[in-house]
Design a protein around this motif. Sequence first.
Motif, mmCIF file in Angstrom:
data_model
loop_
_atom_site.group_PDB
_atom_site.id
_atom_site.type_symbol
_atom_site.label_atom_id
_atom_site.label_comp_id
_atom_site.label_asym_id
_atom_site.label_seq_id
_atom_site.Cartn_x
_atom_site.Cartn_y
_atom_site.Cartn_z
ATOM 1 N N LYS A 392 0.848 -1.189 0.000
ATOM 2 C CA LYS A 392 0.000 0.000 0.000
ATOM 3 C C LYS A 392 0.883 1.239 0.000
ATOM 4 N N THR A 393 0.490 2.231 -0.754
ATOM 5 C CA THR A 393 1.265 3.470 -0.828
ATOM 6 C C THR A 393 0.710 4.519 0.132
ATOM 7 N N ASN A 394 1.485 5.554 0.329
ATOM 8 C CA ASN A 394 1.004 6.752 1.005
ATOM 9 C C ASN A 394 0.078 7.531 0.087
ATOM 10 N N GLU A 395 -0.490 8.617 0.592
ATOM 11 C CA GLU A 395 -1.224 9.548 -0.262
ATOM 12 C C GLU A 395 -0.208 10.469 -0.937
ATOM 13 N N PHE A 396 -0.293 10.603 -2.236
ATOM 14 C CA PHE A 396 0.645 11.472 -2.946
ATOM 15 C C PHE A 396 -0.067 12.156 -4.116
ATOM 16 N N PRO A 397 0.413 13.337 -4.512
ATOM 17 C CA PRO A 397 -0.146 14.031 -5.673
ATOM 18 C C PRO A 397 0.621 13.645 -6.932
ATOM 19 N N ILE A 398 0.293 14.261 -8.045
ATOM 20 C CA ILE A 398 1.122 14.126 -9.242
ATOM 21 C C ILE A 398 2.398 14.918 -8.979
ATOM 22 N N ASN A 399 3.431 14.236 -8.603
ATOM 23 C CA ASN A 399 4.688 14.885 -8.219
ATOM 24 C C ASN A 399 5.787 14.459 -9.180
ATOM 25 N N TYR A 400 5.617 14.848 -10.421
ATOM 26 C CA TYR A 400 6.621 14.517 -11.440
ATOM 27 C C TYR A 400 7.895 15.307 -11.166
ATOM 28 N N GLY A 401 9.019 14.606 -11.053
ATOM 29 C CA GLY A 401 10.279 15.252 -10.719
ATOM 30 C C GLY A 401 10.604 15.213 -9.241
ATOM 31 N N SER A 402 9.713 14.625 -8.432
ATOM 32 C CA SER A 402 9.936 14.492 -6.981
ATOM 33 C C SER A 402 10.246 15.841 -6.328
ATOM 34 N N VAL A 403 9.372 16.823 -6.552
ATOM 35 C CA VAL A 403 9.530 18.146 -5.949
ATOM 36 C C VAL A 403 9.451 18.011 -4.436
ATOM 37 N N ALA A 404 10.379 18.652 -3.731
ATOM 38 C CA ALA A 404 10.512 18.451 -2.287
ATOM 39 C C ALA A 404 9.305 18.939 -1.502
ATOM 40 N N LEU A 405 8.539 19.876 -2.042
ATOM 41 C CA LEU A 405 7.405 20.431 -1.314
ATOM 42 C C LEU A 405 6.273 19.425 -1.142
ATOM 43 N N PHE A 406 6.182 18.442 -2.036
ATOM 44 C CA PHE A 406 5.068 17.501 -2.028
ATOM 45 C C PHE A 406 5.549 16.090 -1.677
ATOM 46 N N PRO A 407 4.623 15.232 -1.182
ATOM 47 C CA PRO A 407 5.010 13.850 -0.895
ATOM 48 C C PRO A 407 5.427 13.113 -2.172
ATOM 49 N N THR A 408 6.430 12.260 -2.049
ATOM 50 C CA THR A 408 6.803 11.371 -3.142
ATOM 51 C C THR A 408 6.121 10.022 -2.935
ATOM 52 N N VAL A 409 6.292 9.123 -3.886
ATOM 53 C CA VAL A 409 5.605 7.832 -3.816
ATOM 54 C C VAL A 409 6.383 6.898 -2.888
ATOM 55 N N GLN A 410 5.731 6.473 -1.798
ATOM 56 C CA GLN A 410 6.369 5.636 -0.792
ATOM 57 C C GLN A 410 5.452 4.502 -0.400
ATOM 58 N N ASP A 411 6.054 3.458 0.187
ATOM 59 C CA ASP A 411 5.236 2.380 0.737
ATOM 60 C C ASP A 411 4.819 2.743 2.160
ATOM 61 N N ALA A 412 4.096 1.838 2.829
ATOM 62 C CA ALA A 412 3.565 2.128 4.158
ATOM 63 C C ALA A 412 4.653 2.363 5.190
ATOM 64 N N GLU A 413 5.874 1.843 4.940
ATOM 65 C CA GLU A 413 6.991 2.036 5.866
ATOM 66 C C GLU A 413 7.810 3.276 5.543
ATOM 67 N N GLY A 414 7.395 4.013 4.537
ATOM 68 C CA GLY A 414 8.104 5.236 4.183
ATOM 69 C C GLY A 414 9.256 5.040 3.223
ATOM 70 N N ASN A 415 9.379 3.858 2.628
ATOM 71 C CA ASN A 415 10.443 3.602 1.657
ATOM 72 C C ASN A 415 10.031 4.128 0.276
ATOM 73 N N GLN A 416 10.960 4.824 -0.357
ATOM 74 C CA GLN A 416 10.704 5.362 -1.687
ATOM 75 C C GLN A 416 10.507 4.220 -2.680
ATOM 76 N N ILE A 417 9.496 4.320 -3.527
ATOM 77 C CA ILE A 417 9.278 3.334 -4.581
ATOM 78 C C ILE A 417 10.018 3.810 -5.821
ATOM 79 N N ALA A 418 11.094 3.122 -6.141
ATOM 80 C CA ALA A 418 12.008 3.563 -7.192
ATOM 81 C C ALA A 418 11.328 3.579 -8.553
ATOM 82 N N GLY A 419 11.765 4.517 -9.390
ATOM 83 C CA GLY A 419 11.311 4.569 -10.772
ATOM 84 C C GLY A 419 10.029 5.341 -10.990
ATOM 85 N N THR A 420 9.481 5.978 -9.927
ATOM 86 C CA THR A 420 8.215 6.688 -10.072
ATOM 87 C C THR A 420 8.395 8.185 -10.318
#
Length: 508
Positions: A392-420
Motif C-alpha cells: 500500500k502506498t502513502n497519499e501522494f499528488p502528481i509529483n513529477y520530478g519528486s519536488v521536495a514540497l510535495f510527498p513522493t511515492v512511498q510504501d507504508a513504511e516510508g520507503n521510496q518506490i524507485a522509478g516513479t
Amino acid sequence: MAEEQQKKQKFPGENSDAKRSPKGRLQHPVVYIISIIVLLIIAVTFVAGPSLNIFSPQAENVSFGSIYGNSIEYTPGSYFAQQQQALAQEFAQSGQDASIQTIYQIWRIAFQRTLLHYAFLEEAKNSGFRVTQEAVDKAMAQNPRFFENGEFSPERYRSVSNVERLQLRETTHAGLIHQEVINSILQAAQPSDPESDFIARMGADRRSFTLARFPFAEYPAEEIIAFAQESPDTFRVREISSITLNSREEAQVLLERIKAEELNFQEAAREYSTDGFAAQGGSRGAVIFYDFQAEFSDEESAESIFSADRGSLTDIVETRNGRFGFYRLDSEIRSLDPESDREMQRVRGYISRFDSQRIEDYFRSEADSFLLAAQNRGFVAAAQEGGISTVKTNEFPINYGSVALFPTVQDAEGNQIAGTGNNEEFFLELFSLEDQQISKPIALGGEIIVAQLNSTRTVEEEELNYLKTFAGYIIQDWLGAELERVYLDPEVYTDRFDQAFQQLVMGN
C-alpha cells in the motif's frame, strides 16, 4: 616509493584543455532569475582563514581553468584561495583525518564556487549593475580585520600595504556585487499570490493505491536455465588456472621453468603471478566462457585456450589489459550447473545486461495474467492466489520530478518506490483511475507494477495555506539543476582542474 606512487595518483573527471565559447544569456526571464537564486545555496562569504599545511599548494600561478576570460589561479587573496582556505579551516575544525580524496574534494568545491562567482559577476556586468566606491569604503570599514576593541582602527587600516589594500578593495567590490545582485533578485523573484496558490494546488489532489509488484530480481531459475540452453557455447564451464606477468619475456621464462619441472604451477603462481588468483596457486575455479572471453580483445584467443586439452599448458598470450600470461586447463568442459548459485547469477547478470527486454517481457506477461484475474476475482484475491506481493502506498499528488514540497511515492513504511519520480506514464495512468479501478501494467525500471486506486483526497485549506507559504522554495527546487546546466555548461568554461591539482597540490 609509496609516497611517489601516492603523488602520481589520478583523480576522477580528468578533462582536456578544450577551448569553449561563451553561451548566450537565458532567454526565459523566470529561468534566468531562478537560476541566479540557486547561487545562494553555494555562495559563501569572503572570509579567509589561515591556510593549513596539508591543504597548501606547493607552487603558484597554475591555471585551473578559465571562464569568460578570467583565468582561475590560486593566488594569495583570490576568491579561489579564500574558498579553499575557508573549506580547509571548516574541515580542520571537524577533527577528522584528511585523506587525499578529502583534499581533492575541498579544492574541487572551491574551484566550482569560483566558476559560479565569475559567472555571477558576468551576468551582473551584462545587466549594467554597479557598486559605488562609497559602498566599498563602508564595507572596508566593517571588515573585522581592521577592528580593535570592537571598533574600526585607522592604525590597523594604514598598517596594510597599498598593494594589499588595493587587492582587498577589489575583492570587497566583487563581493558587494555578488551579494547585492542576490538581494535584488530575491526581491524580484518572490512569487505573487496567484502564483503561490497555483503551486500549492498542484499538490492538493492526492491518491493512495495498492500495488501488485513483479520485481525483475525474481526472474525464475527455469527461465535462466532455458536462456543458457539456447546459447550453450557462451555458458560452457571448466576449471582453469592462470599465471600473469607484466612482460612476455618474464612469462616465457617462467613457462619454460614449469615445463622443465624446476617449479610446479602452484608454486610459480604464488611467487610470481601478478593477478588476483596468485594466492590460490593460480586456481580460478569454475570459469564460464562468457566471462573468460572478456579478458581478450578477440574471441579466437579465448576459444583456442578454453578448448585446449585437459591438463595442458597454453602458449603465452596477451590479455586485454596489456599483460601476458599462460593457462592450465584443470578439467573437462561441462555445461552450466543449475545448482550453482554463482553460475546462475552470472547468467542472470548476462541477461540483465544484454537482453533485459526478455526479463521485462516475461513479467509484463505475468502482470497481464494477473490483471485479467484481478478484474474477474478481485485485486486482493488474485494476488493471494498467484503468490504476488502487494504494497500500500502513502497519499501522494502528481509529483513529477519528486519536488521536495510535495510527498513522493512511498510504501507504508516510508520507503521510496524507485522509478516513479520521473515516470510520466505512471502518473498519467494512476491519476486517470476511478475508485477501485485497476491500472494496466506499468514498467518502473526494476519491476512491473499493477495498481488499484484506494482513496482520493483534496487537502484542507489549512494545509493548502502551508504549501502557499513555502511556494517560493519550490522554485529553487524545480530549477536547481538549471544553475549547473547554464553556468557550469562546458561550453562557457575551460576545466583544467585535475591537471592543475596534480601539479600544484600533489607536486607531480
